[in-house]
Design a protein around this motif. Structure first.
Motif, mmCIF file in Angstrom:
data_model
loop_
_atom_site.group_PDB
_atom_site.id
_atom_site.type_symbol
_atom_site.label_atom_id
_atom_site.label_comp_id
_atom_site.label_asym_id
_atom_site.label_seq_id
_atom_site.Cartn_x
_atom_site.Cartn_y
_atom_site.Cartn_z
ATOM 1 N N SER A 1 0.838 -1.214 0.000
ATOM 2 C CA SER A 1 0.000 0.000 0.000
ATOM 3 C C SER A 1 0.864 1.252 0.000
ATOM 4 N N GLY A 2 1.902 1.220 0.847
ATOM 5 C CA GLY A 2 2.784 2.383 0.942
ATOM 6 C C GLY A 2 3.462 2.680 -0.378
ATOM 7 N N PHE A 3 3.970 1.629 -1.017
ATOM 8 C CA PHE A 3 4.718 1.835 -2.251
ATOM 9 C C PHE A 3 3.799 2.279 -3.381
ATOM 10 N N LEU A 4 2.585 1.730 -3.428
ATOM 11 C CA LEU A 4 1.634 2.140 -4.469
ATOM 12 C C LEU A 4 1.188 3.589 -4.259
ATOM 13 N N THR A 5 1.107 4.014 -2.997
ATOM 14 C CA THR A 5 0.788 5.424 -2.720
ATOM 15 C C THR A 5 1.914 6.314 -3.250
ATOM 16 N N VAL A 6 3.161 5.864 -3.038
ATOM 17 C CA VAL A 6 4.323 6.606 -3.551
ATOM 18 C C VAL A 6 4.228 6.703 -5.080
ATOM 19 N N LEU A 7 3.929 5.582 -5.742
ATOM 20 C CA LEU A 7 3.840 5.595 -7.211
ATOM 21 C C LEU A 7 2.741 6.554 -7.683
ATOM 22 N N GLY A 8 1.617 6.547 -6.976
ATOM 23 C CA GLY A 8 0.532 7.472 -7.330
ATOM 24 C C GLY A 8 0.965 8.915 -7.168
ATOM 25 N N ASN A 9 1.621 9.190 -6.050
ATOM 26 C CA ASN A 9 2.096 10.541 -5.762
ATOM 27 C C ASN A 9 3.076 11.004 -6.843
ATOM 28 N N GLU A 10 3.986 10.118 -7.236
ATOM 29 C CA GLU A 10 5.007 10.511 -8.212
ATOM 30 C C GLU A 10 4.446 10.613 -9.625
ATOM 31 N N VAL B 1 8.825 3.928 3.206
ATOM 32 C CA VAL B 1 8.001 2.711 3.192
ATOM 33 C C VAL B 1 8.786 1.564 3.838
ATOM 34 N N TRP B 2 10.059 1.452 3.460
ATOM 35 C CA TRP B 2 10.914 0.393 3.997
ATOM 36 C C TRP B 2 11.070 0.554 5.514
ATOM 37 N N PHE B 3 11.316 1.797 5.940
ATOM 38 C CA PHE B 3 11.544 2.077 7.360
ATOM 39 C C PHE B 3 10.291 1.751 8.189
ATOM 40 N N VAL B 4 9.138 2.203 7.701
ATOM 41 C CA VAL B 4 7.883 1.920 8.415
ATOM 42 C C VAL B 4 7.673 0.404 8.477
ATOM 43 N N GLY B 5 8.029 -0.293 7.388
ATOM 44 C CA GLY B 5 7.926 -1.758 7.365
ATOM 45 C C GLY B 5 8.803 -2.392 8.442
ATOM 46 N N ARG B 6 10.033 -1.854 8.587
ATOM 47 C CA ARG B 6 10.950 -2.376 9.603
ATOM 48 C C ARG B 6 10.426 -2.118 11.014
ATOM 49 N N MET B 7 9.785 -0.971 11.191
ATOM 50 C CA MET B 7 9.303 -0.565 12.521
ATOM 51 C C MET B 7 7.922 -1.118 12.821
ATOM 52 N N LYS B 8 7.419 -1.928 11.887
ATOM 53 C CA LYS B 8 6.002 -2.290 11.944
ATOM 54 C C LYS B 8 5.594 -2.998 13.230
ATOM 55 N N ALA B 9 6.511 -3.816 13.773
ATOM 56 C CA ALA B 9 6.175 -4.546 15.001
ATOM 57 C C ALA B 9 5.750 -3.565 16.095
ATOM 58 N N VAL B 10 6.484 -2.449 16.199
ATOM 59 C CA VAL B 10 6.148 -1.433 17.216
ATOM 60 C C VAL B 10 4.935 -0.632 16.766
ATOM 61 N N LEU B 11 4.987 -0.183 15.507
ATOM 62 C CA LEU B 11 3.953 0.736 15.020
ATOM 63 C C LEU B 11 2.592 0.077 14.880
ATOM 64 N N SER B 12 2.568 -1.262 14.744
ATOM 65 C CA SER B 12 1.285 -1.937 14.500
ATOM 66 C C SER B 12 0.524 -2.253 15.780
ATOM 67 N N ARG B 13 1.161 -2.068 16.922
ATOM 68 C CA ARG B 13 0.407 -2.316 18.162
ATOM 69 C C ARG B 13 -0.844 -1.458 18.137
ATOM 70 N N ALA B 14 -1.948 -2.063 18.516
ATOM 71 C CA ALA B 14 -3.251 -1.397 18.339
ATOM 72 C C ALA B 14 -3.244 0.052 18.828
ATOM 73 N N GLY B 15 -2.724 0.290 20.039
ATOM 74 C CA GLY B 15 -2.747 1.643 20.614
ATOM 75 C C GLY B 15 -1.915 2.630 19.824
ATOM 76 N N VAL B 16 -0.692 2.198 19.475
ATOM 77 C CA VAL B 16 0.225 3.080 18.735
ATOM 78 C C VAL B 16 -0.351 3.374 17.359
ATOM 79 N N ARG B 17 -0.852 2.316 16.731
ATOM 80 C CA ARG B 17 -1.415 2.444 15.387
ATOM 81 C C ARG B 17 -2.582 3.434 15.373
#
Length: 216
Positions: free
Chosen positions: A46-55, A178-194
């Protein structure tokens, strides 16, 4: 021969200056950055396709600038105001949707809303729409690209080439997000943080929309 080498040197320094300027533009956060990060939380795809749309939007504005149509937008107050209001509405709609998703995610077990993820086409369209609805992107392309056309170079092909380079460069730059958010996803995906991130994203998009609408 020396003149030829001089031309190459000038072109290289122009390109380096251009890429430096592209980096600064990409690094200054705007609505697109917010949307890219928000979509990357959903999935890398989703992130990468958003980037492609933006560009795609960036390249379209580059073409529009190359053909001089943005000069019309800059010269006509009515055209700019119409674009501004449309842009503001798009931002507010995105903001409200994001806040609504954050609320909806509230009652769901973690990972549930991942399954309800939007299609890739919707992510691409979102990135494209947000960029095209931004009159600042148009004015910016108009004022930014011509500065990097070397003296004596054919104006139209050079600006089209620069617009393509700008778009490709930003794909790489935002790809890192997109890559960085993917790497951080374990933290960022926690319901509260998300949920908190969705709320902040939604709030920022609403504020940007309101600011665009109230600008005179």
């Amino acid at each position: 021969m020396h003149a030829h080498a001089g031309d190459h040197g000038r072109m290289l320094s122009t390109l380096l200056a251009f890429l430096g300027a592209c980096t600064l533009i990409a690094a200054s956060p705007g609505p697109s950055t917010v949307l890219i990060i928000k979509e990357s939380l959903r999935s890398r795809r989703s992130g990468f396709l958003t980037v492609l749309g933006n560009e795609t939007g960036v390249f379209v504005w580059g073409l529009v600038a190359a053909f001089g149509l943005t000069a019309l937008l800059a010269a006509s107050e009515l055209a700019y105001d119409v674009m501004r209001i449309v842009g503001a509405v798009v931002l507010v709609v995105f903001g409200v949707q994001t806040l609504w998703q954050a609320r909806r995610a509230d009652g769901q077990p973690e990972g549930m809303d991942e399954a309800v993820g939007k299609s890739g086409w919707a992510s691409y369209r979102g990135g494209l729409l947000l960029n095209l609805a931004n009159p600042k992107a148009a004015i910016f392309a108009m004022s930014f690209l011509p500065q990097f056309v070397p003296e004596g170079a054919p104006h139209l092909p050079t600006m089209v080439g620069l617009a393509a380079l700008w778009a490709v460069f930003e794909i790489g730059y935002y790809g890192l997000y997109v890559w960085f958010v993917g790497r951080m996803k374990a933290v960022l995906s926690r319901a509260g943080v998300r949920r908190r991130l969705e709320q902040v994203s939604g709030g920022v998009l609403l504020l940007l929309g309101a600011r665009l609408a109230l600008e005179s």
